[in-house]
Design a protein around this motif. Structure first.
Motif, PDB file in Angstrom:
ATOM      1  N   ALA A 163       5.914  24.708 -18.427  1.00 30.93           N
ATOM      2  CA  ALA A 163       7.124  25.138 -19.128  1.00 30.93           C
ATOM      3  C   ALA A 163       6.869  25.355 -20.617  1.00 30.93           C
ATOM      4  O   ALA A 163       7.463  26.242 -21.237  1.00 30.93           O
ATOM      5  N   SER A 164       6.002  24.527 -21.209  1.00 34.94           N
ATOM      6  CA  SER A 164       5.680  24.597 -22.650  1.00 34.94           C
ATOM      7  C   SER A 164       6.947  24.677 -23.510  1.00 34.94           C
ATOM      8  O   SER A 164       7.146  25.635 -24.253  1.00 34.94           O
ATOM      9  N   PRO A 165       7.832  23.679 -23.418  1.00 38.48           N
ATOM     10  CA  PRO A 165       9.085  23.748 -24.182  1.00 38.48           C
ATOM     11  C   PRO A 165       8.817  23.706 -25.687  1.00 38.48           C
ATOM     12  O   PRO A 165       8.057  22.857 -26.154  1.00 38.48           O
ATOM     13  N   PRO A 166       9.431  24.607 -26.465  1.00 42.31           N
ATOM     14  CA  PRO A 166       9.228  24.598 -27.917  1.00 42.31           C
ATOM     15  C   PRO A 166       9.956  23.461 -28.615  1.00 42.31           C
ATOM     16  O   PRO A 166       9.640  23.132 -29.753  1.00 42.31           O
ATOM     17  N   ASP A 167      10.941  22.870 -27.955  1.00 43.10           N
ATOM     18  CA  ASP A 167      11.731  21.786 -28.544  1.00 43.10           C
ATOM     19  C   ASP A 167      11.824  20.676 -27.504  1.00 43.10           C
ATOM     20  O   ASP A 167      12.567  20.796 -26.526  1.00 43.10           O
ATOM     21  N   ALA A 168      11.078  19.580 -27.715  1.00 42.01           N
ATOM     22  CA  ALA A 168      11.015  18.503 -26.722  1.00 42.01           C
ATOM     23  C   ALA A 168      12.367  17.821 -26.539  1.00 42.01           C
ATOM     24  O   ALA A 168      12.736  17.455 -25.416  1.00 42.01           O
ATOM     25  N   LEU A 169      13.115  17.637 -27.625  1.00 45.66           N
ATOM     26  CA  LEU A 169      14.416  16.967 -27.511  1.00 45.66           C
ATOM     27  C   LEU A 169      15.387  17.822 -26.724  1.00 45.66           C
ATOM     28  O   LEU A 169      16.088  17.337 -25.821  1.00 45.66           O
ATOM     29  N   ASN A 170      15.466  19.110 -27.040  1.00 49.02           N
ATOM     30  CA  ASN A 170      16.335  20.024 -26.301  1.00 49.02           C
ATOM     31  C   ASN A 170      15.970  20.009 -24.817  1.00 49.02           C
ATOM     32  O   ASN A 170      16.850  19.927 -23.945  1.00 49.02           O
ATOM     33  N   PHE A 171      14.677  20.058 -24.540  1.00 48.48           N
ATOM     34  CA  PHE A 171      14.217  20.082 -23.150  1.00 48.48           C
ATOM     35  C   PHE A 171      14.595  18.801 -22.425  1.00 48.48           C
ATOM     36  O   PHE A 171      15.108  18.831 -21.304  1.00 48.48           O
ATOM     37  N   MET A 172      14.373  17.635 -23.062  1.00 45.98           N
ATOM     38  CA  MET A 172      14.641  16.366 -22.395  1.00 45.98           C
ATOM     39  C   MET A 172      16.127  16.171 -22.151  1.00 45.98           C
ATOM     40  O   MET A 172      16.523  15.630 -21.106  1.00 45.98           O
ATOM     41  N   VAL A 173      16.966  16.599 -23.080  1.00 51.23           N
ATOM     42  CA  VAL A 173      18.409  16.449 -22.886  1.00 51.23           C
ATOM     43  C   VAL A 173      18.872  17.297 -21.703  1.00 51.23           C
ATOM     44  O   VAL A 173      19.640  16.828 -20.849  1.00 51.23           O
ATOM     45  N   TRP A 174      18.399  18.539 -21.621  1.00 55.66           N
ATOM     46  CA  TRP A 174      18.795  19.385 -20.496  1.00 55.66           C
ATOM     47  C   TRP A 174      18.209  18.886 -19.185  1.00 55.66           C
ATOM     48  O   TRP A 174      18.864  18.960 -18.135  1.00 55.66           O
ATOM     49  N   VAL A 175      16.971  18.365 -19.217  1.00 57.13           N
ATOM     50  CA  VAL A 175      16.385  17.768 -18.018  1.00 57.13           C
ATOM     51  C   VAL A 175      17.248  16.595 -17.536  1.00 57.13           C
ATOM     52  O   VAL A 175      17.404  16.381 -16.325  1.00 57.13           O
ATOM     53  N   SER A 176      17.841  15.862 -18.469  1.00 53.21           N
ATOM     54  CA  SER A 176      18.649  14.689 -18.112  1.00 53.21           C
ATOM     55  C   SER A 176      19.918  15.057 -17.361  1.00 53.21           C
ATOM     56  O   SER A 176      20.517  14.192 -16.703  1.00 53.21           O
ATOM     57  N   THR A 177      20.357  16.323 -17.445  1.00 57.16           N
ATOM     58  CA  THR A 177      21.559  16.728 -16.705  1.00 57.16           C
ATOM     59  C   THR A 177      21.281  16.886 -15.214  1.00 57.16           C
ATOM     60  O   THR A 177      22.206  16.822 -14.397  1.00 57.16           O
ATOM     61  N   VAL A 178      20.019  17.098 -14.843  1.00 58.43           N
ATOM     62  CA  VAL A 178      19.682  17.425 -13.453  1.00 58.43           C
ATOM     63  C   VAL A 178      19.771  16.222 -12.513  1.00 58.43           C
ATOM     64  O   VAL A 178      20.322  16.339 -11.408  1.00 58.43           O
ATOM     65  N   PRO A 179      19.234  15.043 -12.868  1.00 65.44           N
ATOM     66  CA  PRO A 179      19.151  13.957 -11.879  1.00 65.44           C
ATOM     67  C   PRO A 179      20.469  13.253 -11.583  1.00 65.44           C
ATOM     68  O   PRO A 179      20.532  12.499 -10.606  1.00 65.44           O
TER      69      PRO A 179
END
Length: 316
Positions: A163-179
């Protein structure tokens, strides 16, 4: 690295290490799958409204959310609930570096070098020693689930690489919506609505504090700070600080949970940490021969050098 950033990296490792003690306390208040669902719910809200739109494709967010959030943390929390000690869990989970190297070879064509293969062997020997120690006095089922959680973490690491996310915080917050919804569904199915409702009705300040720690401190702050460091410095400079996580985890478990550390477990710790260090820091090679895992070479910079009345020359 600047001293302030060294301190930040060590702080993140401490936060992640102490997190295993906090999880142990939280499991006294919540069933494991419900606990994991609440962790991601609080991590996602209200942060998802503050970090902006996702900056990578949804397939990567969903993939990492399922591998990391549902599989890795669901297995980790369940394994600890079945008796895997907090300190040992913080140690064994680091074998994710071995799984990451293996899955990167299978999916990305990154061939491990001899040092990396040696590190994988040493780390697996440490897992064997830890299994012998745990089999003598603890829960082998819980221990096996921690290893499975490490394997799922390896999958999520490879997906994150892709994925190579440019913003780790943005990526982790959106990942947290999935589980959240999958974990809630699994909790209702496997743990039962009566147990879930009893846990929510009995929520006290300790339970609320545990949720806040694992959601905002460990997830939002921890991954956000780690991503900031990885954007500023080569991974080879930042990654070694993750080896401090089991040090803090085992120390915190001994101090706050009175977990004893047997000589066999110290031996397992030495093998695991040493093997993970070799596996994480040794460069590999892609199928085409390109080196991976090492620090990137310095950028070529061009500056104009005045030479009297002559036309300026470009020097590289």
């Amino acid at each position: 690295m600047r001293p302030v950033h060294i301190a930040l990296a060590a702080l993140v490792a401490a936060v992640w290490g102490v997190n295993f003690v906090v999880i142990e306390i939280g499991l006294d208040h919540f069933p494991p799958l419900l606990f994991s669902a609440l962790r991601f719910l609080v991590a996602a809200l209200p942060a998802v409204f503050l970090v902006g739109r996702p900056k990578v494709a949804w397939k990567w967010i969903v993939g990492v959310g399922l591998a990391l959030g549902v599989a890795k943390f669901g297995l980790l929390f369940t394994g600890m609930d079945l008796g895997a000690p907090a300190g040992l869990s913080s140690l064994v989970l680091q074998v994710q570096a071995v799984f990451t190297a293996l899955f990167a070879f299978l999916a990305l064509g990154e061939r491990p070098g001899r040092v990396k293969v040696l590190g994988m062997g040493v780390a697996l020997a440490g897992i064997g020693v830890a299994a012998v120690d745990e089999g003598a006095s603890g829960s082998l089922t819980g221990f096996a689930l921690i290893i499975a959680a490490a394997a799922c973490w390896g999958v999520s690491n490879v997906l994150t690489r892709r994925a190579s996310p440019p913003d780790a915080l943005n990526f982790m917050v959106w990942v947290s919506t999935v589980p959240v919804l999958p974990l809630l569904a699994l909790s209702l199915l496997l743990e039962g609505p009566d147990r879930d409702l009893a846990a929510l009705r009995g929520l006290d300040w300790t339970g609320a504090g545990v949720i806040v720690y694992v959601a905002w401190i460990t997830t939002v702050f921890g991954f956000g700070a780690w991503g900031f460091l990885l954007r500023r410095y080569p991974a080879s400079s930042v990654a070694p600080f993750s080896l401090l996580v089991p040090v803090f985890g085992m120390t915190a478990a001994a101090l706050f949970l009175d977990e004893s550390v047997s000589p066999l477990r110290w031996c397992a710790a030495a093998l695991l940490v040493g093997g993970v260090a070799l596996t994480s820091l040794a460069p590999g090679r892609r199928a085409g021969g390109e080196t991976t895992g090492a620090a990137a070479p310095p950028e070529r910079t061009v500056r104009v050098v005045p030479t009297g009345n002559s036309v300026p020359r470009e020097r590289v």
